[in-house]
Design a protein around this motif. Sequence first.
Motif, mmCIF file in Angstrom:
data_model
loop_
_atom_site.group_PDB
_atom_site.id
_atom_site.type_symbol
_atom_site.label_atom_id
_atom_site.label_comp_id
_atom_site.label_asym_id
_atom_site.label_seq_id
_atom_site.Cartn_x
_atom_site.Cartn_y
_atom_site.Cartn_z
ATOM 1 N N SER A 133 0.855 -1.182 0.000
ATOM 2 C CA SER A 133 0.000 0.000 0.000
ATOM 3 C C SER A 133 0.894 1.237 0.000
ATOM 4 O O SER A 133 2.120 1.147 0.132
ATOM 5 C CB SER A 133 -0.917 0.003 1.214
ATOM 6 O OG SER A 133 -0.162 0.064 2.411
ATOM 7 N N THR A 134 0.297 2.398 -0.144
ATOM 8 C CA THR A 134 1.081 3.628 -0.206
ATOM 9 C C THR A 134 1.820 3.917 1.101
ATOM 10 O O THR A 134 2.815 4.640 1.107
ATOM 11 C CB THR A 134 0.184 4.817 -0.568
ATOM 12 O OG1 THR A 134 -0.911 4.869 0.355
ATOM 13 C CG2 THR A 134 -0.365 4.673 -1.982
ATOM 14 N N ASP A 135 1.349 3.359 2.218
ATOM 15 C CA ASP A 135 2.012 3.591 3.506
ATOM 16 C C ASP A 135 2.837 2.380 3.957
ATOM 17 O O ASP A 135 3.122 2.211 5.129
ATOM 18 C CB ASP A 135 0.987 3.959 4.581
ATOM 19 C CG ASP A 135 -0.044 2.864 4.811
ATOM 20 O OD1 ASP A 135 0.013 1.827 4.101
ATOM 21 O OD2 ASP A 135 -0.922 3.035 5.670
ATOM 22 N N ARG A 136 3.214 1.519 2.992
ATOM 23 C CA ARG A 136 4.066 0.348 3.223
ATOM 24 C C ARG A 136 3.363 -0.765 3.991
ATOM 25 O O ARG A 136 4.008 -1.665 4.532
ATOM 26 C CB ARG A 136 5.361 0.742 3.935
ATOM 27 C CG ARG A 136 6.203 1.729 3.154
ATOM 28 C CD ARG A 136 7.493 2.053 3.875
ATOM 29 N NE ARG A 136 8.260 3.073 3.152
ATOM 30 C CZ ARG A 136 9.402 3.589 3.587
ATOM 31 N NH1 ARG A 136 9.924 3.164 4.718
ATOM 32 N NH2 ARG A 136 10.026 4.512 2.878
ATOM 33 N N PRO A 155 0.892 -1.829 10.556
ATOM 34 C CA PRO A 155 1.823 -0.828 10.039
ATOM 35 C C PRO A 155 3.110 -1.466 9.503
ATOM 36 O O PRO A 155 3.678 -2.355 10.127
ATOM 37 C CB PRO A 155 2.110 0.051 11.267
ATOM 38 C CG PRO A 155 0.901 -0.117 12.139
ATOM 39 C CD PRO A 155 0.463 -1.530 11.938
ATOM 40 N N HIS A 156 3.523 -1.021 8.324
ATOM 41 C CA HIS A 156 4.760 -1.502 7.683
ATOM 42 C C HIS A 156 4.774 -3.024 7.521
ATOM 43 O O HIS A 156 5.817 -3.666 7.628
ATOM 44 C CB HIS A 156 5.985 -1.043 8.476
ATOM 45 C CG HIS A 156 6.043 0.429 8.695
ATOM 46 N ND1 HIS A 156 6.254 1.335 7.669
ATOM 47 C CD2 HIS A 156 5.876 1.178 9.819
ATOM 48 C CE1 HIS A 156 6.236 2.560 8.151
ATOM 49 N NE2 HIS A 156 6.006 2.505 9.450
ATOM 50 N N SER A 181 -2.362 -0.535 -5.087
ATOM 51 C CA SER A 181 -1.828 0.172 -3.927
ATOM 52 C C SER A 181 -2.757 1.283 -3.450
ATOM 53 O O SER A 181 -2.665 1.721 -2.306
ATOM 54 C CB SER A 181 -0.463 0.793 -4.270
ATOM 55 O OG SER A 181 0.481 -0.188 -4.598
ATOM 56 N N THR A 186 -7.280 7.116 4.151
ATOM 57 C CA THR A 186 -6.964 8.411 4.748
ATOM 58 C C THR A 186 -7.685 9.505 3.971
ATOM 59 O O THR A 186 -8.180 9.282 2.854
ATOM 60 C CB THR A 186 -5.453 8.698 4.700
ATOM 61 O OG1 THR A 186 -5.048 8.844 3.327
ATOM 62 C CG2 THR A 186 -4.655 7.586 5.359
ATOM 63 N N THR A 188 -6.320 12.023 2.542
ATOM 64 C CA THR A 188 -5.569 12.288 1.315
ATOM 65 C C THR A 188 -5.985 11.343 0.200
ATOM 66 O O THR A 188 -6.196 11.759 -0.954
ATOM 67 C CB THR A 188 -4.058 12.161 1.572
ATOM 68 O OG1 THR A 188 -3.671 13.103 2.578
ATOM 69 C CG2 THR A 188 -3.266 12.410 0.299
ATOM 70 N N CYS A 189 -6.125 10.057 0.536
ATOM 71 C CA CYS A 189 -6.556 9.071 -0.457
ATOM 72 C C CYS A 189 -7.981 9.350 -0.926
ATOM 73 O O CYS A 189 -8.297 9.199 -2.115
ATOM 74 C CB CYS A 189 -6.468 7.664 0.124
ATOM 75 S SG CYS A 189 -4.798 7.116 0.514
#
Length: 205
Positions: A133-136, A155-156, A181, A186, A188-189
């Motif tokens: 994904s865009t945030d890993r 996360p990650h 991805s 969020t 922003t997305c």
Amino acid sequence: MTRTLITVPMKALGGSKTRLSGHISDMQRDRLVRLLYRRTLAFLQPVARAGRADLAVVTASPEAAALAAAHGFAVIDEPQSAGLCGAAQRAAAWAVAADYDRLCILPADLAAPLEGDLDRLLSCKADMVLCPSTDRGTNALLLSPPDAIRFRYGPHSTLRHLEEAKARGLDAVVLPLDSLSFDIDTATCLTRAMAEVPAFAELRA
């Protein structure tokens, strides 16, 4: 012939996307979740019709299960909502019991997945294929066999899934694919989706 199962973990349709609270109303969030889920189900149907994979939804939600069944998906029942790792484990066990060779796990909140990107993912022959994904985090995940790793979403999680693959001696590939991805998790997305995907324009109302 290699047998592939694509599964979509799905939480309850109401009260999700809490990270968007404060950016859109609760009613808009519920509409967004349902829109994303229906679009994901519709996107995957041609894959099954072409005989490339079977389809299933993993959920504890009666509403999500009913929608999945109406779209021709098998329903893998969760006794209770156990989080993404628990849902993935449930799917893996189900796939192994049903003699599938591969398991593909896709999120239900992709903004605009492309058939070509999914084809590229399914064409990979590695033991594990990750689409970050865009945030890993981990969006698309393809495994052979279905229970090849211990799931470590969060996360990650791309890095943590790669660590799992290395520890188990698996051939792992990271496959960055923009449309797989691009999820909506969020503000922003969501702003990007509203600007680029006409189907989401109605959420401005």
